[in-house]
Design a protein around this motif. Structure first.
Motif, PDB file in Angstrom:
ATOM      1  N   GLN A  45     -19.069   3.299   7.939  1.00  0.00           N
ATOM      2  CA  GLN A  45     -18.714   2.619   6.753  1.00  0.00           C
ATOM      3  C   GLN A  45     -17.674   3.433   5.946  1.00  0.00           C
ATOM      4  N   HIS A  46     -17.692   5.031   6.120  1.00  0.00           N
ATOM      5  CA  HIS A  46     -17.020   5.741   5.466  1.00  0.00           C
ATOM      6  C   HIS A  46     -15.567   5.567   6.158  1.00  0.00           C
ATOM      7  N   ASN A  47     -15.568   5.661   7.385  1.00  0.00           N
ATOM      8  CA  ASN A  47     -14.378   5.492   8.252  1.00  0.00           C
ATOM      9  C   ASN A  47     -13.539   4.261   7.893  1.00  0.00           C
ATOM     10  N   LEU A  48     -14.467   3.162   7.809  1.00  0.00           N
ATOM     11  CA  LEU A  48     -13.955   1.962   7.743  1.00  0.00           C
ATOM     12  C   LEU A  48     -13.148   1.693   6.408  1.00  0.00           C
ATOM     13  N   THR A  49     -13.829   2.408   5.409  1.00  0.00           N
ATOM     14  CA  THR A  49     -13.501   2.104   3.864  1.00  0.00           C
ATOM     15  C   THR A  49     -12.171   3.234   3.870  1.00  0.00           C
ATOM     16  N   GLY A  50     -12.055   4.406   4.419  1.00  0.00           N
ATOM     17  CA  GLY A  50     -10.851   5.290   4.602  1.00  0.00           C
ATOM     18  C   GLY A  50      -9.793   4.658   5.277  1.00  0.00           C
ATOM     19  N   PHE A  51     -10.248   3.789   6.117  1.00  0.00           N
ATOM     20  CA  PHE A  51      -9.151   3.178   6.911  1.00  0.00           C
ATOM     21  C   PHE A  51      -8.617   1.967   5.887  1.00  0.00           C
ATOM     22  N   ARG A  52      -9.465   1.284   5.373  1.00  0.00           N
ATOM     23  CA  ARG A  52      -9.072   0.211   4.579  1.00  0.00           C
ATOM     24  C   ARG A  52      -8.236   0.896   3.321  1.00  0.00           C
ATOM     25  N   ALA A  53      -8.716   1.967   2.774  1.00  0.00           N
ATOM     26  CA  ALA A  53      -7.825   2.524   1.736  1.00  0.00           C
ATOM     27  C   ALA A  53      -6.521   2.767   1.978  1.00  0.00           C
ATOM     28  N   GLU A  54      -6.327   3.225   3.523  1.00  0.00           N
ATOM     29  CA  GLU A  54      -5.106   3.647   4.092  1.00  0.00           C
ATOM     30  C   GLU A  54      -4.138   2.337   4.216  1.00  0.00           C
ATOM     31  N   ASN A  55      -4.967   1.406   4.761  1.00  0.00           N
ATOM     32  CA  ASN A  55      -4.290   0.277   5.338  1.00  0.00           C
ATOM     33  C   ASN A  55      -3.786  -0.478   3.607  1.00  0.00           C
ATOM     34  N   ALA A  56      -4.609  -0.350   2.821  1.00  0.00           N
ATOM     35  CA  ALA A  56      -4.231  -1.210   1.650  1.00  0.00           C
ATOM     36  C   ALA A  56      -2.860  -0.356   0.912  1.00  0.00           C
ATOM     37  N   GLN A  57      -2.924   0.941   0.939  1.00  0.00           N
ATOM     38  CA  GLN A  57      -1.836   1.708   0.437  1.00  0.00           C
ATOM     39  C   GLN A  57      -0.728   1.469   1.000  1.00  0.00           C
ATOM     40  N   LYS A  58      -0.584   1.369   2.708  1.00  0.00           N
ATOM     41  CA  LYS A  58       0.672   1.173   3.330  1.00  0.00           C
ATOM     42  C   LYS A  58       0.972  -0.008   3.070  1.00  0.00           C
ATOM     43  N   ARG A  59       0.207  -1.088   2.995  1.00  0.00           N
ATOM     44  CA  ARG A  59       0.754  -2.465   2.537  1.00  0.00           C
ATOM     45  C   ARG A  59       1.388  -2.783   1.297  1.00  0.00           C
ATOM     46  N   ALA A  60       0.849  -1.742   0.336  1.00  0.00           N
ATOM     47  CA  ALA A  60       1.194  -1.845  -1.096  1.00  0.00           C
ATOM     48  C   ALA A  60       2.719  -1.125  -1.107  1.00  0.00           C
ATOM     49  N   VAL A  61       2.726  -0.205  -0.163  1.00  0.00           N
ATOM     50  CA  VAL A  61       4.207   0.523  -0.084  1.00  0.00           C
ATOM     51  C   VAL A  61       5.184  -0.253   0.272  1.00  0.00           C
ATOM     52  N   ASP A  62       4.498  -0.957   1.595  1.00  0.00           N
ATOM     53  CA  ASP A  62       5.550  -2.248   2.243  1.00  0.00           C
ATOM     54  C   ASP A  62       6.088  -3.125   1.385  1.00  0.00           C
ATOM     55  N   HIS A  63       4.985  -3.798   0.447  1.00  0.00           N
ATOM     56  CA  HIS A  63       5.058  -4.607  -0.552  1.00  0.00           C
ATOM     57  C   HIS A  63       6.160  -4.351  -1.460  1.00  0.00           C
ATOM     58  N   LEU A  64       6.038  -3.126  -1.932  1.00  0.00           N
ATOM     59  CA  LEU A  64       7.034  -2.596  -2.982  1.00  0.00           C
ATOM     60  C   LEU A  64       8.297  -2.225  -2.177  1.00  0.00           C
ATOM     61  N   TYR A  65       8.412  -1.956  -0.995  1.00  0.00           N
ATOM     62  CA  TYR A  65       9.920  -1.797  -0.581  1.00  0.00           C
ATOM     63  C   TYR A  65      10.461  -3.410  -0.550  1.00  0.00           C
ATOM     64  N   ARG A  66       9.613  -4.226  -0.024  1.00  0.00           N
ATOM     65  CA  ARG A  66      10.012  -5.584   0.227  1.00  0.00           C
ATOM     66  C   ARG A  66      10.756  -6.247  -1.396  1.00  0.00           C
ATOM     67  N   ALA A  67       9.944  -5.708  -2.402  1.00  0.00           N
ATOM     68  CA  ALA A  67      10.252  -6.322  -3.634  1.00  0.00           C
ATOM     69  C   ALA A  67      11.487  -5.683  -4.109  1.00  0.00           C
ATOM     70  N   GLY A  68      11.676  -4.464  -3.748  1.00  0.00           N
ATOM     71  CA  GLY A  68      12.998  -3.711  -3.935  1.00  0.00           C
ATOM     72  C   GLY A  68      14.204  -4.422  -3.133  1.00  0.00           C
ATOM     73  N   GLU A  69      13.908  -4.736  -1.834  1.00  0.00           N
ATOM     74  CA  GLU A  69      14.769  -5.423  -0.918  1.00  0.00           C
ATOM     75  C   GLU A  69      15.266  -6.889  -1.534  1.00  0.00           C
ATOM     76  N   TYR A  70      14.130  -7.656  -2.078  1.00  0.00           N
ATOM     77  CA  TYR A  70      14.408  -8.940  -2.691  1.00  0.00           C
ATOM     78  C   TYR A  70      15.591  -8.450  -4.038  1.00  0.00           C
ATOM     79  N   GLU A  71      15.080  -7.520  -4.767  1.00  0.00           N
ATOM     80  CA  GLU A  71      15.742  -7.424  -5.941  1.00  0.00           C
ATOM     81  C   GLU A  71      17.005  -6.897  -5.663  1.00  0.00           C
ATOM     82  N   ASP A  72      17.330  -6.143  -4.734  1.00  0.00           N
ATOM     83  CA  ASP A  72      18.714  -5.805  -4.108  1.00  0.00           C
ATOM     84  C   ASP A  72      19.676  -6.919  -3.660  1.00  0.00           C
ATOM     85  N   ARG A  73      18.888  -7.874  -2.968  1.00  0.00           N
ATOM     86  CA  ARG A  73      19.667  -9.334  -2.740  1.00  0.00           C
ATOM     87  C   ARG A  73      19.895 -10.216  -3.670  1.00  0.00           C
ATOM     88  N   ALA A  74      19.163 -10.218  -4.844  1.00  0.00           N
ATOM     89  CA  ALA A  74      19.224 -10.916  -5.990  1.00  0.00           C
ATOM     90  C   ALA A  74      20.509 -10.512  -6.700  1.00  0.00           C
TER      91      ALA A  74
END
Lengths: 333, 148
Positions: A45-74
């Motif tokens: 459970q600990h490993n899984l939760t740690g992985f989920r935290a990392e995964n969510a963090q990575k996705r959050a950063v990816d989303h942030l970059y994507r939002a920036g990309e859309y803002e740049d395109r706009a």
């Protein structure tokens, strides 16, 4: 350690003291198994939760970059839209100028046509009088070249008007094209901005999720420590019970076997497995059965003991050699 | 797979007493092979014999050459690997599982343990092996005579 005969060792294994010890060992093993399972579960459970935290963090950063990309395109599209608006203003101005030029050309064309028609009317009137009036004939001679000149002028004015009209229409189409392109880009700008906002909100949500997973992982890390502690306690308990076997039964107690020296043998040792295993030894071993091993080879080669065949009534070998053959075809060897 | 059932039914262990079969059951191990698995190869040191519990195996000569020859296909309750036990030579053929196969594996060392306790039982096993080898020799002789 005291060397024993097979029957003496059997007595030890059948004693109440040994049964009590065996029950304690099984209880310790049960506890170890439960602790091991609890530890593995919470660790997973600990490993899984740690992985989920990392995964969510990575996705959050990816989303942030994507939002920036859309803002740049706009922003880029907005700049394109402004440029097109400027171009369209220039084109409208050019069109207005061309419209005036075309209008002037139209007026010139109409005036030239009018002059030609007036002169034609005048010439027609003079032609009617030409037979009777010499002056009219002279005037006709003078006006004929003038008519051809005016007709040429009118033709030129018509061509000029048509050319200016074509240019005016071209400029208008260009204005319309620029307006259409500008409109399309303006609409896409707002769409891109909204998308950027939406993705940025998703990114914020994912950052919150990552933080929640990290907190949960931290709680689980503490639970892992507790489970690890329980597991260590269970292992210590098993070692304690095994040590007690050495003291109570005067034997050598390893993790999986008890060893007892064989009476009157320098080479052989009895071994008693504390588990059953059908696959990993040279024979199928059963818990608490007595086997014999060489001191040098140990459990690399285990032999069963305690079997004492009574051959007194066994006539199989005699039967084989002494009984008659079932049949003997001619020429058999 | 029930080891006792296979041991009782195999020609290799015919005429053994219940106690002897019990000890052999302790000394034997069950091994499983998927279709296509190699049990052993020609030229290897032979240190065990096998009794097929279920499935089929091919006995193959020249297995690693371009023209391997299947010299026999063995089925449930047949046994193989006994020749190396008797003549102490290397494996004379390769054996490959033709289907998913379960078999009983009895090492030479474990058979020795059996022999130390049940001398008559071991003699019966040797007689059974000799019977089968004798039968094979007779069949070979008959085929040879037909060809001559």
């Amino acid at each position: 350690m005291k060397a024993r005969r097979h029957d003496e060792l059997q007595q030890v294994l059948q004693s109440a003291d040994f049964q009590q010890w065996w029950n304690a060992l099984r209880a310790a093993h049960d506890r170890l198994a439960a602790s091991q399972k609890a530890y593995e579960d919470v660790q997973e459970q600990h490993n899984l939760t740690g992985f989920r935290a990392e995964n969510a963090q990575k996705r959050a950063v990816d989303h942030l970059y994507r939002a920036g990309e859309y803002e740049d395109r706009a922003a880029t599209r907005l700049a394109e839209s402004n440029s097109l608006d400027n171009q369209s203003f220039e084109s409208v101005a050019a069109f207005e100028t061309q419209r005036v030029t075309t209008s002037d050309a139209w007026s010139n064309h109409l005036a030239a046509e009018h002059r030609v028609e007036s002169l034609r009317s005048q010439i027609a009137a003079l032609e009617a009088e030409a037979d009777s009036k010499p002056a009219a004939r002279n005037e006709l001679k003078r006006l004929q070249p003038e008519l051809r000149r005016l007709e040429t002028e009118a033709e030129t004015a018509r061509h000029d008007y048509e050319k200016q009209a074509v240019e005016k229409n071209r400029l208008w189409r260009e204005v319309e094209r620029l307006w259409e392109a500008s409109l399309q880009i303006s609409l896409s700008v707002s769409e891109l901005r909204r998308k950027a906002v939406r993705i940025r909100k998703e990114s914020e949500k994912l950052f919150r999720e990552a933080e929640a997973h990290r907190q949960k992982a931290e709680e689980l890390r503490k639970a892992v420590k507790t489970a690890e502690h329980d597991l260590n306690d269970a292992e210590i308990e098993i070692r304690r019970v095994l040590r007690s076997a050495s003291e109570r039964f005067d034997c050598l107690a390893e993790e999986e076997f008890l060893y007892f020296p064989v009476k009157d043998s320098q080479r052989m040792v009895y071994c008693v497995p504390l588990f059953s295993d059908s696959a990993h030894y040279n024979i199928e071993v059963r818990a608490l059965n007595i086997y014999e091993v060489d001191r040098q080879r140990g459990v690399d080669f285990i032999e069963p003991v305690g079997r004492e065949p009574d051959d007194s009534a066994d006539t199989r070998i005699d039967d084989f050699f002494l009984k008659e053959r079932k049949s003997a075809p001619a020429g058999a060897t | 797979m029930d080891k006792h059932q296979v041991l009782q039914s195999s020609r290799l262990f015919a005429n053994l007493l219940p106690d002897e079969l019990d000890m052999l059951a302790d000394l034997c191990q069950v091994k499983t092979y998927a279709s296509g698995d190699i049990v052993f190869e020609e030229g290897e040191v032979g240190n065990a014999l096998y009794v097929i519990g279920s499935g089929e195996v091919d006995v193959i000569r020249d297995f690693k050459t371009s023209s391997p020859k299947i010299i026999a296909t063995l089925k449930a309750l047949d046994f193989f690997g006994e020749m190396s036990l008797i003549d102490k030579e290397y494996r004379s053929a390769s054996v490959k599982a033709r289907t998913d196969t379960e078999m009983i594996y009895l090492s030479n060392e474990n058979l020795h343990s059996f022999a130390k306790v049940y001398k008559n039982g071991f003699t019966m096993v040797v007689i059974n092996i000799a019977r089968v080898l004798s039968q094979r020799l007779r069949e070979t002789n008959a085929k040879l005579a037909q060809r001559m």
